[in-house]
Motif scaffolding. Structure first.
Motif, short mmCIF file in Angstrom:
data_model
loop_
_atom_site.label_atom_id
_atom_site.label_comp_id
_atom_site.label_asym_id
_atom_site.label_seq_id
_atom_site.Cartn_x
_atom_site.Cartn_y
_atom_site.Cartn_z
N LEU A 178 0.86 -1.18 0.00
CA LEU A 178 0.00 0.00 0.00
C LEU A 178 0.90 1.23 0.00
O LEU A 178 1.81 1.34 0.83
N ALA A 179 0.66 2.13 -0.92
CA ALA A 179 1.43 3.38 -1.01
C ALA A 179 2.93 3.13 -1.10
O ALA A 179 3.73 3.87 -0.51
N GLY A 180 3.31 2.08 -1.81
CA GLY A 180 4.72 1.80 -2.04
C GLY A 180 5.46 1.16 -0.88
O GLY A 180 6.69 1.08 -0.90
N GLN A 181 4.75 0.70 0.15
CA GLN A 181 5.39 0.04 1.28
C GLN A 181 4.59 -1.18 1.68
O GLN A 181 3.41 -1.32 1.35
N THR A 182 5.24 -2.09 2.38
CA THR A 182 4.54 -3.24 2.94
C THR A 182 3.92 -2.84 4.27
O THR A 182 4.61 -2.35 5.17
N VAL A 183 2.62 -3.02 4.38
CA VAL A 183 1.88 -2.65 5.59
C VAL A 183 1.32 -3.91 6.23
O VAL A 183 1.26 -4.98 5.62
N LEU A 184 0.89 -3.77 7.48
CA LEU A 184 0.31 -4.88 8.24
C LEU A 184 -1.11 -4.50 8.61
O LEU A 184 -1.36 -3.41 9.13
N GLY A 185 -2.04 -5.40 8.36
CA GLY A 185 -3.43 -5.17 8.73
C GLY A 185 -3.96 -6.28 9.61
O GLY A 185 -3.56 -7.44 9.49
N GLY A 186 -4.86 -5.92 10.51
CA GLY A 186 -5.51 -6.90 11.37
C GLY A 186 -7.00 -6.64 11.42
O GLY A 186 -7.43 -5.50 11.62
N ARG A 187 -7.78 -7.70 11.24
CA ARG A 187 -9.25 -7.56 11.30
C ARG A 187 -9.66 -7.31 12.75
O ARG A 187 -9.43 -8.14 13.62
N VAL A 188 -10.29 -6.16 12.99
CA VAL A 188 -10.67 -5.75 14.34
C VAL A 188 -12.06 -5.14 14.31
O VAL A 188 -12.37 -4.31 13.45
N ASN A 189 -12.90 -5.55 15.25
CA ASN A 189 -14.24 -5.00 15.36
C ASN A 189 -14.22 -3.89 16.41
O ASN A 189 -14.16 -4.15 17.61
N ARG A 190 -14.27 -2.66 15.96
CA ARG A 190 -14.32 -1.52 16.87
C ARG A 190 -15.66 -0.78 16.81
O ARG A 190 -15.89 0.13 17.62
N THR A 191 -16.52 -1.15 15.88
CA THR A 191 -17.76 -0.40 15.65
C THR A 191 -19.01 -1.27 15.58
O THR A 191 -20.09 -0.78 15.33
N GLY A 192 -18.85 -2.58 15.82
CA GLY A 192 -19.95 -3.51 15.63
C GLY A 192 -19.87 -4.25 14.32
O GLY A 192 -20.61 -5.20 14.09
N LYS A 193 -18.94 -3.85 13.43
CA LYS A 193 -18.70 -4.53 12.16
C LYS A 193 -17.19 -4.66 11.96
O LYS A 193 -16.41 -3.87 12.49
N ALA A 194 -16.82 -5.65 11.16
CA ALA A 194 -15.39 -5.90 10.94
C ALA A 194 -14.74 -4.74 10.21
O ALA A 194 -15.20 -4.31 9.14
N GLY A 195 -13.67 -4.22 10.78
CA GLY A 195 -12.83 -3.23 10.15
C GLY A 195 -11.40 -3.72 10.18
O GLY A 195 -11.13 -4.88 10.49
N VAL A 196 -10.47 -2.83 9.87
CA VAL A 196 -9.06 -3.21 9.82
C VAL A 196 -8.22 -2.17 10.56
O VAL A 196 -8.34 -0.98 10.30
N ASP A 197 -7.39 -2.65 11.49
CA ASP A 197 -6.33 -1.81 12.04
C ASP A 197 -5.15 -1.88 11.08
O ASP A 197 -4.58 -2.96 10.87
N LEU A 198 -4.79 -0.76 10.50
CA LEU A 198 -3.74 -0.68 9.50
C LEU A 198 -2.49 -0.08 10.13
O LEU A 198 -2.51 1.05 10.60
N HIS A 199 -1.38 -0.85 10.13
CA HIS A 199 -0.13 -0.44 10.75
C HIS A 199 0.90 -0.16 9.66
O HIS A 199 1.10 -0.99 8.76
N TYR A 200 1.59 0.98 9.75
CA TYR A 200 2.48 1.40 8.67
C TYR A 200 3.58 2.29 9.24
O TYR A 200 3.49 2.77 10.39
N LEU A 201 4.61 2.54 8.42
CA LEU A 201 5.69 3.41 8.83
C LEU A 201 5.21 4.86 8.92
O LEU A 201 4.61 5.39 7.97
N SER A 202 5.47 5.50 10.04
CA SER A 202 4.98 6.86 10.26
C SER A 202 5.49 7.85 9.21
O SER A 202 4.79 8.79 8.85
N LYS A 203 6.69 7.61 8.72
CA LYS A 203 7.27 8.54 7.74
C LYS A 203 6.49 8.56 6.43
O LYS A 203 6.60 9.52 5.66
N ASP A 204 5.68 7.52 6.19
CA ASP A 204 4.91 7.42 4.95
C ASP A 204 3.43 7.75 5.17
O ASP A 204 2.58 7.41 4.34
N GLU A 205 3.13 8.41 6.29
CA GLU A 205 1.72 8.61 6.65
C GLU A 205 0.93 9.36 5.58
O GLU A 205 -0.20 8.96 5.24
N ASN A 206 1.47 10.42 5.02
CA ASN A 206 0.72 11.18 4.01
C ASN A 206 0.39 10.33 2.80
O ASN A 206 -0.72 10.41 2.25
N ASP A 207 1.34 9.51 2.36
CA ASP A 207 1.11 8.64 1.21
C ASP A 207 0.05 7.59 1.52
O ASP A 207 -0.81 7.28 0.68
#
Length: 289
Positions: free
Chosen positions: A122-151
């Protein structure tokens, strides 16, 4: 829709990393796939929660995702238990950031029919995602390098939602958050972290860990005096919940007149209690016995 999550995190490396962390947490890390994600608690010797974490098992390391400000304290706790273990702990809070994508179908590169933990481009980097229910429906916690946040943010679809909006959705859905609700120091079963609860984070089939003896006793006994309930009314966040002047529970965070509470089980659905200065009505959650 997506929301930036205030977070902290640890990276664990070394040949003994899986066995070492497995022996500290309530979830079963050894049986997790690679990549995989295991929600868990780290308990004290009385079985009370010190930290809640999602532990990601990856090829070559473990990634422990925590609420903001918790990584340093958990790192210090874990270091006390390292004796001959080949384990290294690194605080990566300043290196990695996290966004919660509310609906998994909205995240480019994520396979909604795939595993609960995925690594993808994603956005030119390898990211890590985890399926997490925070709202009553399945969503994703997306973990990425902070330096690439805007991208990373530029690739996301839908509007950005505030943390307050995410909290409102969480509380409405009846999903506890140990840190946000100030539920540290209680038993996991009392706030919905048990098997079958809204946030299952315990395995009763794994080996020993700190607090495991208490968990085994509770499983054998089959009950606790408190459970997770929702209150509606004039609520004071993080206040004691009382009935006829007697303390019967504790309230967590509050949003739009709703809050989750650790409440005595004998307090019935629809009963009125005091939550701080105001009156509230108890709503029994369907996930509780």
């Amino acid at each position: 829709m997506w929301t930036s999550l205030p977070s902290s995190s640890l990276r664990v490396t070394g040949t003994d990393r899986v066995d070492f962390i497995h022996g500290q947490m309530t979830g079963d890390l050894r049986r997790a796939p690679t990549p995989g994600v295991v929600p868990c608690a780290f308990l004290n010797v009385k079985g009370q929660i010190e930290f809640f974490s999602r532990v990601y098992r990856r090829q070559g390391d473990l990634y422990l995702h925590l609420s903001a400000g918790e990584a340093e304290a958990l790192q210090a706790r874990l270091k006390r238990y390292i004796i001959f273990d080949q384990v290294e702990l690194e605080n990566v809070t300043d290196t990695l950031s996290t966004i919660h994508v509310w609906h998994e179908a909205e995240l480019p590169g994520w396979d909604a029919a795939g595993a609960d933990a995925q690594q993808f481009e994603l956005a030119g980097q390898t990211v890590l995602g985890g399926r997490v229910n925070r709202t009553g429906k399945a969503g994703v916690d997306l973990h990425y390098l902070s330096k690439d946040e805007n991208d990373v943010k530029a690739t996301l679809t839908g509007p950005e939602r505030s943390l307050a909006e995410l909290e409102t959705a969480r509380i409405t859905a009846g999903i506890p958050d140990v840190s946000a609700d100030h539920f540290q120091g209680v038993l996991p079963q009392e706030i919905g972290l048990d098997v079958g609860g809204p946030l299952p984070a315990i395995s009763y089939r794994k080996g020993c860990y700190v607090g495991q003896e208490i968990m085994a006793r509770l499983e054998a006994r089959g009950n606790t005096r408190h459970h997770l309930a929702r209150l509606q009314g004039e609520l004071t966040p993080f206040s004691e919940v009382t009935l006829d002047g007697k303390v019967v529970g504790q309230l967590g965070a509050v949003a739009n007149g709703l809050g989750l509470a650790r409440l005595r089980k004998e307090i019935g659905d629809g009963q009125e209690v005091q939550a701080g200065a105001g009156t509230a009505t108890v709503q029994r959650l369907s996930t509780n016995a």
